[in-house]
Design an enzyme around this catalytic site. Structure first.
Site, PDB file in Angstrom:
ATOM      1  N   GLY A   1       8.982   6.955   3.222  1.00 38.57           N
ATOM      2  CA  GLY A   1       7.630   7.327   2.809  1.00 38.57           C
ATOM      3  C   GLY A   1       6.673   6.201   3.134  1.00 38.57           C
ATOM      4  O   GLY A   1       6.869   5.446   4.080  1.00 38.57           O
ATOM      5  N   CYS A   2       5.657   6.070   2.314  1.00 40.97           N
ATOM      6  CA  CYS A   2       4.628   5.058   2.531  1.00 40.97           C
ATOM      7  C   CYS A   2       5.229   3.659   2.465  1.00 40.97           C
ATOM      8  O   CYS A   2       5.940   3.322   1.521  1.00 40.97           O
ATOM      9  CB  CYS A   2       3.552   5.213   1.461  1.00 40.97           C
ATOM     10  SG  CYS A   2       2.276   3.950   1.547  1.00 40.97           S
TER      11      CYS A   2
END
Length: 180
Positions: free
Chosen positions: A13-14
């Site tokens: 993810g981020c």
């Protein structure tokens, strides 16, 4: 005698979330946000966010395996993101947010695959793990303003509502591994 530093590259993810957690762990000498896995020879945050470069947001770790081994790094990784959602982490959707382990050696590849098999055998998750395990390819550091993003922007809304809770969860689960 100089210490042997190894590297690991992970996408979950981020990259701000992963970096915030790994920066706090004993044995992590450097944690750098970046991009890996795509074809673009000069990716930027905007181009990666478009989903057209093929890159994933990743963190590259430089770690002392005498303090934190690759298996412990994976334990943290699988605890702080959802490895069962394809190209998605929460509201972050797109191939740039895929769950991926870019290996730096055959040993890392074997450890990662065995770790995932163990998770599956124990049925840790309701759904199958979709985390890719691939040799490192085309790594590029992210822009300077992405480095230590959470440390520099703790009150930014994404940091306060998404990153901070992941950091708290990791600290609850792995408090003995934290620097503080």
């Amino acid at each position: 005698m100089s210490k042997q530093i190894e590297q690991a590259t992970l996408g979950g993810g981020c990259f701000w979330c992963l970096e915030a957690v790994y920066n706090q762990l004993k044995g992590i000498e450097l944690c750098e946000s970046g991009y890996s896995g795509g074809a673009d020879p000069a990716p930027t945050y905007d181009s990666v966010c478009s989903g057209k470069t093929g890159h994933a947001e990743v963190v590259r770790l430089h770690f002392d395996p005498e303090i934190i081994n690759f298996r412990k790094i994976l334990a943290v990784f699988f605890a702080i993101h959802d490895p069962t959602t394809l190209n998605r982490q929460g509201n972050d959707i797109g191939t740039q947010y895929r769950s991926v382990i870019y290996t730096h050696s055959q040993e890392q590849d074997a450890v990662a695959r065995a770790f995932i098999a163990e998770l599956e055998k124990k049925q840790v998750y309701r759904n199958p793990v979709v985390t890719e395990v691939k040799p490192l390819e085309n790594y590029f550091p992210a822009e300077r303003y992405h480095q230590q993003y959470f440390e520099n922007n703790p009150m930014q809304p994404y940091c306060a509502y998404v990153v901070a809770p992941k950091l708290e969860k990791a600290e609850d689960l792995f408090s003995d591994w934290f620097k503080r």
